[in-house]
Enzyme design. Structure first.
Site, mmCIF file in Angstrom:
data_model
loop_
_atom_site.group_PDB
_atom_site.id
_atom_site.type_symbol
_atom_site.label_atom_id
_atom_site.label_comp_id
_atom_site.label_asym_id
_atom_site.label_seq_id
_atom_site.Cartn_x
_atom_site.Cartn_y
_atom_site.Cartn_z
ATOM 1 N N GLU A 1 -5.485 6.014 -8.708
ATOM 2 C CA GLU A 1 -5.664 4.893 -9.644
ATOM 3 C C GLU A 1 -6.760 4.027 -9.047
ATOM 4 O O GLU A 1 -6.652 3.618 -7.885
ATOM 5 C CB GLU A 1 -4.363 4.090 -9.768
ATOM 6 C CG GLU A 1 -4.461 2.908 -10.723
ATOM 7 C CD GLU A 1 -3.317 1.899 -10.533
ATOM 8 O OE1 GLU A 1 -2.146 2.260 -10.678
ATOM 9 O OE2 GLU A 1 -3.639 0.736 -10.219
ATOM 10 N N GLU B 1 2.484 2.316 -5.757
ATOM 11 C CA GLU B 1 2.212 1.328 -4.712
ATOM 12 C C GLU B 1 3.498 0.885 -4.009
ATOM 13 O O GLU B 1 3.873 -0.291 -4.042
ATOM 14 C CB GLU B 1 1.398 0.149 -5.281
ATOM 15 C CG GLU B 1 0.087 0.650 -5.863
ATOM 16 C CD GLU B 1 -0.906 -0.443 -6.270
ATOM 17 O OE1 GLU B 1 -0.643 -1.630 -6.023
ATOM 18 O OE2 GLU B 1 -1.967 -0.084 -6.816
ATOM 19 N N LEU C 1 1.689 5.269 4.537
ATOM 20 C CA LEU C 1 1.187 6.624 4.343
ATOM 21 C C LEU C 1 1.559 7.566 5.496
ATOM 22 O O LEU C 1 1.991 8.700 5.262
ATOM 23 C CB LEU C 1 -0.334 6.579 4.156
ATOM 24 C CG LEU C 1 -1.031 7.890 3.822
ATOM 25 C CD1 LEU C 1 -0.463 8.535 2.579
ATOM 26 C CD2 LEU C 1 -2.546 7.670 3.653
#
Ligand SMILES: *[C@@H]1O[C@H](CO)[C@@H](O)[C@H](O)[C@H]1NC(C)=O
Ligand SMILES: *[C@@H]1O[C@H](CO)[C@@H](O)[C@H](O)[C@H]1NC(C)=O
Ligand SMILES: *[C@@H]1O[C@H](CO)[C@@H](O)[C@H](O)[C@H]1NC(C)=O
Ligand SMILES: *[C@@H]1O[C@H](CO)[C@@H](O)[C@H](O)[C@H]1NC(C)=O
Ligand SMILES: *[C@@H]1O[C@H](CO)[C@@H](O)[C@H](O)[C@H]1NC(C)=O
Length: 538
Positions: free
Chosen positions: A336, A217, A272
């Site tokens: 996740e 993250e 991203l």
């Protein structure tokens, strides 16, 4: 076989019982309530990875290295074996605070070959297992405090951590993914790969086959560590890691996955895009994380709310579109994921009701275009675990084992239920049945009944003429109270391990061909249509 799509009608008839008032139905005439469903048994929507349902172990288990030895429990290994084939991802917030600090020299190691670590050698003696389980409960309190303060201390780990992870996954038949620390950075804010280099070297010297990730993250690095890393730089860091791997005999074609970004939120542009510009080539799959709700601020209603379940649709589509623009062929994974972030929701994430979020996520993810879904967590941190603090299976564990056994990787289309009512309380997904257990052409219908009112699903001819194996999961107690239960029944029998080394038979109930199916209130079910002869499943 002709491959003409078979359009089948699946009318859902309401038998609105006296006294049960349903506001959803008021607007429409009874005719509108017949739902038309389109099933296509002749072509595949897509095919997911065989390890589609995978699991994680949170890096917090290594916050004190002794807890890694819990992975030596033979009971846990047996439970894990039933979830294979799968990945086991080791990572999470604390991976970015972990530093490899070897205790032995490489010379010392080459003497004791990997053979010294055979499966039975690393098994945990029962007395130590008991002690570690107790101490882990205490450790979790400390970890939670650290999470609340968002102040993470640096954790040193030794060869033991990777030895335990490798032995655990190797002996259970899972594929290990190890998450490296991306917050080891130089003064120029470039990743410093020197610590990762020593770890790779050690793992290679032991012959550990495994895959890698870098960072967890990264979008919240500023909050967690006061360091800002942009996506483009992170992509270059991954490229650097890929170069290091390519110089290794063992890892030159090993998997590298990332960047494990948090889910898209509101209008915030994610890192991203930047990552994909410079790093898409370096990774084998793009990973992102998803949770439906905040564990400290959620309710039973959220866990059953079709609107909440549907939020996964637009988040997934947003990520898929971003990846498609930059790197059209790249596989996308949920690296996740679980019901609630912040360690899960106490009293919900580890109870029967969590199964609705879990099974719906598996259904949607496969259908929308994700190839692997890694469940946070198999065991250890928080309340979203599959196996509890006593290493006993929770309802979502049983659900996962059934999914593994019954559901094949081929996704079929079943459409039209979405205007069944505005609240979308019956949810259906269709896959080919698992090839290892069922004959060709068999299909598995995954279904959830989030409702408390009567509905009858009438089956189309291709399915209604087939023998059915039904696997219906319900809470042990009826009604809403039962949703909070930590035990679950399969076809009305409570699921329990026979002993520490044996799972019960997870037998289906054979139903004769029939033109309709009943799903009890608040139930999760798999129906295997053995003789469906779906041409897409040959
Ligand atoms: C809705 O339907 C119920 C039962 O059929 C009825 O009692 C009620 O008056 C209806 N409400 C409205 C607003 O039409
Ligand atoms: C579903 O909704 C569409 C558009 O709103 C409508 O045309 C169709 O008839 C509906 N189907 C059913 C079964 O209610
Ligand atoms: C476990 O290790 C052995 C020896 O290195 C290897 O042959 C085998 O493929 C490994 N299994 C898994 C699941 O990694
Ligand atoms: C990278 O980290 C190592 C310690 O692991 C240190 O010795 C080295 O100087 C660092 N390199 C840079 C460029 O910061
Ligand atoms: C959902 O549960 C209700 C209450 O038991 C039941 O009457 C209804 O038939 C179920 N729905 C389906 C689609 O079977």
């Amino acid at each position: 076989m002709k491959s003409i799509p078979v359009l089948l009608l699946l009318p859902v008839l309401f038998s609105a019982t006296e006294g049960v008032h349903n506001p959803d139905l008021n607007q429409t005439s009874s005719e509108d309530l017949d739902l038309t469903v389109v099933l296509d048994l002749s072509s595949l929507v897509r095919r997911v990875d065989l390890r589609f349902l995978s699991v994680t172990v949170d890096a917090s288990l290594a916050s004190e290295e002794k807890f890694m030895f819990l992975l030596g429990s033979s009971k846990l290994r047996m439970l894990s074996r039933a979830l294979t084939p799968s990945f086991l991802r080791f990572g999470g917030t604390r991976q970015d605070f972990m530093v490899f600090t070897p205790q032995r020299s490489l010379q010392q190691d080459s003497g004791s070959s990997a053979a010294a670590l055979t499966c039975d050698k690393l098994e945990l003696p029962p007395w130590l297992e008991e002690r570690l389980k107790k101490e882990w409960t205490h450790q979790q309190v400390l970890l939670m405090r650290e999470d609340l303060r968002r102040k993470y201390r640096r954790v040193k780990f030794t060869e033991n951590t990777v030895d335990m992870l490798h032995s655990f996954t190797n002996c259970s038949g899972m594929d290990l993914i190890f998450g490296l620390n991306a917050l080891l950075r130089t003064a120029d804010n470039v990743w410093n790969g020197s610590n990762a280099g020593s770890l790779l070297q050690y793992c290679e010297s032991r012959g550990y086959r495994m895959s890698w990730e870098l960072g967890n993250e990264p979008n919240s690095y500023e909050k967690k560590a006061g360091i800002r890393v942009d996506g483009y730089q992170l992509g270059q860091d991954f490229t650097r890691l890929r170069e290091m791997m390519s110089q290794s005999k063992l890892y030159h074609d090993a998997g590298l996955f990332g960047p494990d970004v948090g889910q898209p939120r509101d209008r915030r542009t994610d890192i991203l895009q930047g990552f994909l510009q410079s790093g898409a080539e370096a990774v084998d799959a793009v990973t992102w994380h998803h949770y439906y709700v905040n564990g400290r601020d959620t309710s039973l209603e959220d866990f059953l709310d079709p609107e909440v379940l549907d939020t996964l649709i637009w988040k997934t589509n947003e990520v898929l579109e971003t990846v498609k623009l930059a790197s059209p062929e790249k596989s996308v994974w949920l690296g996740e994921t679980s019901s609630a972030f912040g360690g899960g929701a106490v009293g919900l994430s580890d109870t029967f009701v969590a199964g609705f979020m879990w099974l719906d996520k598996l259904g949607l993810a496969a259908k929308l275009g994700l190839d692997v879904v890694m469940r946070q967590v198999l065991v250890g941190s928080g309340t979203y675990h599959l196996v509890d603090e006593n290493l006993d299976p929770l309802p979502d564990y049983w659900l996962s084992v059934l999914y593994k056994r019954l559901v094949g990787p081929e996704v079929l289309n079943i459409e039209g239920l979405h205007n069944f009512s505005r609240r979308k309380r019956v949810r259906l997904y269709l896959h080919c049945a698992h090839r290892q257990r069922y004959r060709r052409g068999a299909v598995t219908l995954i279904s959830m009944n989030l409702s408390h009112r009567a509905v009858r699903v009438s089956l189309p001819a291709r399915l209604s003429s087939s023998t059915v194996e039904a696997f219906v999961l319900q809470s042990e107690q009826p009604g809403e109270e039962g949703l909070y239960s930590r035990s679950v029944t399969l076809n009305t029998e409570v699921l329990k391990m026979v002993d520490d080394q044996t799972l019960p038979d997870l037998k289906g109930a054979r139903l004769p061909p029939s033109d309709h199916l009943q799903l009890p209130a608040y139930s999760l079910a798999f129906f295997v249509f053995i003789d469906a002869a779906a041409s897409a499943c040959f």
